[in-house]
Scaffold this motif. Structure first.
Motif, PDB file in Angstrom:
ATOM      1  N   PHE A 120      -6.551   4.973  -9.925  1.00 55.49           N
ATOM      2  CA  PHE A 120      -6.602   3.890  -8.944  1.00 55.49           C
ATOM      3  C   PHE A 120      -7.106   2.597  -9.577  1.00 55.49           C
ATOM      4  O   PHE A 120      -6.595   1.515  -9.280  1.00 55.49           O
TER       5      PHE A 120
ATOM      6  N   LEU B 166      -7.907   4.622   0.929  1.00 55.38           N
ATOM      7  CA  LEU B 166      -7.111   5.847   0.820  1.00 55.38           C
ATOM      8  C   LEU B 166      -7.618   6.729  -0.311  1.00 55.38           C
ATOM      9  O   LEU B 166      -7.624   7.956  -0.200  1.00 55.38           O
TER      10      LEU B 166
ATOM     11  N   TYR C  98       0.571   3.537  -3.246  1.00 54.49           N
ATOM     12  CA  TYR C  98      -0.123   4.808  -3.021  1.00 54.49           C
ATOM     13  C   TYR C  98       0.781   5.985  -3.367  1.00 54.49           C
ATOM     14  O   TYR C  98       0.376   6.905  -4.091  1.00 54.49           O
TER      15      TYR C  98
ATOM     16  N   LEU D 159      -5.999   0.347  -0.560  1.00 53.92           N
ATOM     17  CA  LEU D 159      -5.794   1.477  -1.472  1.00 53.92           C
ATOM     18  C   LEU D 159      -7.113   2.179  -1.763  1.00 53.92           C
ATOM     19  O   LEU D 159      -7.164   3.406  -1.901  1.00 53.92           O
TER      20      LEU D 159
ATOM     21  N   VAL E 257       0.841  -1.200   0.000  1.00 53.88           N
ATOM     22  CA  VAL E 257       0.000   0.000   0.000  1.00 53.88           C
ATOM     23  C   VAL E 257       0.874   1.246   0.000  1.00 53.88           C
ATOM     24  O   VAL E 257       0.641   2.201  -0.758  1.00 53.88           O
TER      25      VAL E 257
END
Length: 239
Positions: free
Chosen positions: A167, A145, A107, A142, A103
């Motif tokens: 994403f 987030l 990210y 993810l 992650v």
């Protein structure tokens, strides 16, 4: 007793225990069980703290959490434990560690527009099963987030669509990789022996598939909203 005489069964077995220091090892393993729980909890807490820092774009402290997890992991895998207990702790805590590390890398990579170098299971000193399970969990983390980004910044529809597309590209790549291994025998690839389909590798892959479908539906809704707004502007300009 003659020179070639063999000691009695009881004495032979006691001699083996003494020579191999089995009782001492049992006592060490007993003490290590408590240490293992403590280290596993330390990894989980560092993961939670790390995700919090990622959500605040505090990559420096997120990296410190990652280092803390790796240090605790080294201590955990070095403990002498009964094999089944060692496997349980290493599977669960290792999955948590892999999830956070992936992650963290993905990210930051999304935000800066660069593809990070991803660690293998050998790099992280986990089993392939633990590595795969951690990667799978990273997908939905993810997503959390991404949602936090959208709620905090409240971007325009165009910017929201761009975020979803960025994403979703990562989600799909992770899914495409994991889905290739879906038909591997469950007892081999599963990282958990807990009951329930959700604890299996196939259950993990299905969960990611459904997660992606939900994100695609949201992206479609945003695209429809953008198209509707565009049509309304055109009508207003003509009037």
């Amino acid at each position: 007793m003659s020179e070639d005489a063999v000691p009695g069964i009881n004495q032979q077995l006691k001699d083996i225990i003494k020579k191999e220091e089995i009782q001492e090892r049992f006592e060490t393993q007993r003490r290590n069980i408590g240490k293992a729980y403590g280290l596993a909890n330390k990894i989980r807490e560092a993961s939670k703290d790390g995700v919090f820092h990622l959500g605040s774009k505090d990559f420096e402290n997120a990296l410190l959490c990652s280092d803390e997890m790796k240090s605790a992991w080294q201590d955990l895998i070095s403990l002498d434990l009964p094999a089944d207990i060692a496997w349980q702790h290493q599977a669960e805590a290792g999955q948590e560690m892999v999830e956070f590390i992936y992650v963290q890398l993905l990210y930051k990579g999304i935000l800066i527009g660069q593809t990070p170098k991803l660690p293998s299971y050998q790099d992280l000193m986990v089993t392939p099963q633990t590595w795969l399970a951690g990667i799978g969990d990273a997908t939905t983390e993810l997503g959390k987030l991404m949602l936090k980004d959208l709620l905090d910044t409240k971007p325009s529809i165009d910017d929201r669509i761009l975020d979803y597309e960025k994403f979703l590209k990562i989600y799909r790549e992770l899914y495409d990789f994991l889905e290739r291994l879906e038909n591997v025998y469950g007892l081999v690839i599963n990282n958990s022996r807990r009951r329930g389909y959700g604890n299996t590798y196939r259950g993990l892959v299905l969960r990611i598939q459904r997660f992606i479908e939900r994100q695609e539906e949201k992206l479609l809704e945003l695209s429809n909203q953008r198209e509707l707004l565009s049509q309304m502007r055109q009508l207003m300009n003509k009037s």
